[in-house]
Design a protein around this motif. Structure first.
Motif, PDB file in Angstrom:
ATOM      1  N   PRO A  53       0.805  -1.239   0.000  1.00 32.12           N
ATOM      2  CA  PRO A  53       0.000   0.000   0.000  1.00 32.12           C
ATOM      3  C   PRO A  53       0.831   1.278   0.000  1.00 32.12           C
ATOM      4  O   PRO A  53       0.442   2.276  -0.604  1.00 32.12           O
ATOM      5  N   GLN A  54       1.993   1.240   0.662  1.00 36.68           N
ATOM      6  CA  GLN A  54       2.828   2.434   0.742  1.00 36.68           C
ATOM      7  C   GLN A  54       3.360   2.845  -0.634  1.00 36.68           C
ATOM      8  O   GLN A  54       3.665   4.012  -0.868  1.00 36.68           O
ATOM      9  N   ASN A  55       3.432   1.901  -1.560  1.00 37.54           N
ATOM     10  CA  ASN A  55       3.992   2.201  -2.875  1.00 37.54           C
ATOM     11  C   ASN A  55       3.096   3.114  -3.705  1.00 37.54           C
ATOM     12  O   ASN A  55       3.550   3.681  -4.705  1.00 37.54           O
ATOM     13  N   THR A  56       1.839   3.253  -3.322  1.00 39.60           N
ATOM     14  CA  THR A  56       0.937   4.098  -4.102  1.00 39.60           C
ATOM     15  C   THR A  56       1.409   5.555  -4.131  1.00 39.60           C
ATOM     16  O   THR A  56       1.120   6.279  -5.079  1.00 39.60           O
ATOM     17  N   SER A 102      -2.575  10.602 -10.478  1.00 35.09           N
ATOM     18  CA  SER A 102      -2.129  11.861  -9.884  1.00 35.09           C
ATOM     19  C   SER A 102      -3.086  12.324  -8.792  1.00 35.09           C
ATOM     20  O   SER A 102      -2.687  13.036  -7.866  1.00 35.09           O
ATOM     21  N   GLY A 103      -4.353  11.906  -8.912  1.00 34.69           N
ATOM     22  CA  GLY A 103      -5.345  12.328  -7.929  1.00 34.69           C
ATOM     23  C   GLY A 103      -5.541  11.336  -6.801  1.00 34.69           C
ATOM     24  O   GLY A 103      -5.690  11.727  -5.638  1.00 34.69           O
ATOM     25  N   ALA A 104      -5.542  10.059  -7.132  1.00 42.48           N
ATOM     26  CA  ALA A 104      -5.823   9.025  -6.144  1.00 42.48           C
ATOM     27  C   ALA A 104      -4.652   8.077  -5.994  1.00 42.48           C
ATOM     28  O   ALA A 104      -3.928   7.798  -6.960  1.00 42.48           O
ATOM     29  N   ARG A 105      -4.446   7.583  -4.804  1.00 46.53           N
ATOM     30  CA  ARG A 105      -3.392   6.602  -4.554  1.00 46.53           C
ATOM     31  C   ARG A 105      -3.965   5.208  -4.731  1.00 46.53           C
ATOM     32  O   ARG A 105      -4.565   4.641  -3.807  1.00 46.53           O
ATOM     33  N   VAL A 106      -3.771   4.672  -5.921  1.00 47.10           N
ATOM     34  CA  VAL A 106      -4.349   3.371  -6.275  1.00 47.10           C
ATOM     35  C   VAL A 106      -3.367   2.580  -7.123  1.00 47.10           C
ATOM     36  O   VAL A 106      -2.408   3.120  -7.683  1.00 47.10           O
ATOM     37  N   PHE A 107      -3.627   1.276  -7.225  1.00 48.70           N
ATOM     38  CA  PHE A 107      -2.960   0.432  -8.202  1.00 48.70           C
ATOM     39  C   PHE A 107      -3.942   0.177  -9.341  1.00 48.70           C
ATOM     40  O   PHE A 107      -5.160   0.232  -9.147  1.00 48.70           O
ATOM     41  N   PHE A 108      -3.403  -0.115 -10.528  1.00 46.35           N
ATOM     42  CA  PHE A 108      -4.242  -0.232 -11.708  1.00 46.35           C
ATOM     43  C   PHE A 108      -4.340  -1.665 -12.228  1.00 46.35           C
ATOM     44  O   PHE A 108      -3.431  -2.481 -12.016  1.00 46.35           O
ATOM     45  N   GLU A 152      -6.739  -6.589   2.337  1.00 48.64           N
ATOM     46  CA  GLU A 152      -5.505  -6.110   2.958  1.00 48.64           C
ATOM     47  C   GLU A 152      -5.384  -4.587   2.853  1.00 48.64           C
ATOM     48  O   GLU A 152      -4.292  -4.027   3.032  1.00 48.64           O
ATOM     49  N   ASP A 153      -6.495  -3.939   2.532  1.00 50.64           N
ATOM     50  CA  ASP A 153      -6.561  -2.475   2.423  1.00 50.64           C
ATOM     51  C   ASP A 153      -5.684  -1.918   1.302  1.00 50.64           C
ATOM     52  O   ASP A 153      -5.125  -0.816   1.410  1.00 50.64           O
ATOM     53  N   ILE A 154      -5.569  -2.667   0.203  1.00 51.07           N
ATOM     54  CA  ILE A 154      -4.836  -2.222  -0.976  1.00 51.07           C
ATOM     55  C   ILE A 154      -5.849  -1.784  -2.030  1.00 51.07           C
ATOM     56  O   ILE A 154      -6.624  -2.590  -2.525  1.00 51.07           O
ATOM     57  N   PRO A 155      -5.893  -0.496  -2.390  1.00 50.05           N
ATOM     58  CA  PRO A 155      -6.884   0.004  -3.360  1.00 50.05           C
ATOM     59  C   PRO A 155      -6.512  -0.360  -4.792  1.00 50.05           C
ATOM     60  O   PRO A 155      -5.348  -0.286  -5.183  1.00 50.05           O
TER      61      PRO A 155
END
Length: 281
Positions: A53-56, A102-108, A152-155
């Protein structure tokens, strides 16, 4: 040759030189952004735990640099939540990733072919992108993997239209992956994007549609004037009590309504879309 013609030729030449100089600066900036992406991967060993998650925050930094390179100003409408959720958005261009990231901290989530692309594929893998082979049965495995991430709370964000559009409307939704949010008991975060040019019109350069090749489209984007990418986020959808079919229908309705609201606000008009869409689950 008359003095006027001579001056006209000089003026035209200066314009050509200025245009190519700007284009060259953008190329250099793009290469610098790519190098920065690789630096982040190597410096923080993002490829060892690409979905931490921190990598976002590193993904967000890289996406903001890309928006600057391509002269895209991102304007956010609504709140950007930090709560873990399954994000969905309409899909207009490969630029959407830079805008959303750029707006949201997410993985794609991306199509499997991108993983094999030179340079871009390596950056995507290092940035925690999940790859799916549409129609191969992998969607079940990806859905289960997204479920684990959400627990695991990963978006995670994916484009449920499964293809790009010109930005006028939302196509039918492929909602099978929405089942991950139901299984994980996490909300669905709906957002939509609208690209508007300097003339205040729906931008027609940004959309990656038709038969144009990727590199040709990158060239067009590098040459375009500044575009404002309007990112509109809606209140999250609670998945409690939903099955995949009902959630898919609701997501499609919310996306269409939000895009119409955004078009009305920023363009003063709403493009026609199907009010009774067929959804694919």
């Amino acid at each position: 040759m008359t003095h006027q013609k001579t001056e006209a030729i000089k003026t035209n030449s200066r314009g050509v030189v200025a245009r190519y100089a700007l284009y060259l600066r953008k190329i250099i900036a793009m290469l610098a952004a790519i190098l920065a992406g690789f630096y982040l991967i190597l410096r923080y060993r993002l490829d060892k735990q690409p979905n931490h998650p921190q990598n976002t925050k590193y993904v967000q930094y890289f996406c903001r640099r890309l928006c600057a390179v391509f002269n895209i100003q991102v304007k956010v409408h609504g709140e950007i939540p930090r709560e873990p959720a399954l994000w969905v958005s309409n899909h207009i261009s490969w630029l959407d990733v830079a805008v959303l990231g750029s707006g949201a901290r997410v993985f794609f989530l991306a199509k499997a072919e991108i993983a094999k692309w030179p340079i871009i594929g390596r950056l995507a893998r290092g940035g925690g992108t999940l790859f799916i082979q549409r129609g191969s049965g992998d969607s079940v495995l990806i859905r289960d993997q997204i479920t684990e991430f959400l627990q695991e709370d990963i978006p995670v964000l994916f484009f449920p239209e499964a293809t790009t559009t010109d930005g006028r409307s939302v196509k039918k939704i492929h909602g099978r992956l929405l089942g991950a949010a139901i299984a994980a008991q996490r909300p669905v975060q709906v957002c939509v994007i609208c690209y508007i040019n300097q003339q205040g019109e729906l931008d027609l350069v940004s959309p990656y549609v038709g038969q144009i090749g990727f590199l040709d489209h990158v060239k067009r984007v590098l040459e375009m004037d500044q575009v404002i990418a309007h990112l509109y986020t809606l209140p999250a959808i609670d998945t409690t009590g939903h099955d995949v079919e009902s959630l898919t229908s609701l997501v499609h309705e919310r996306m269409q309504t939000a895009l119409a609201e955004l078009q009305q606000k920023e363009l003063g008009e709403v493009y026609v879309y199907d009010t009774q869409p067929t959804v694919t689950v």
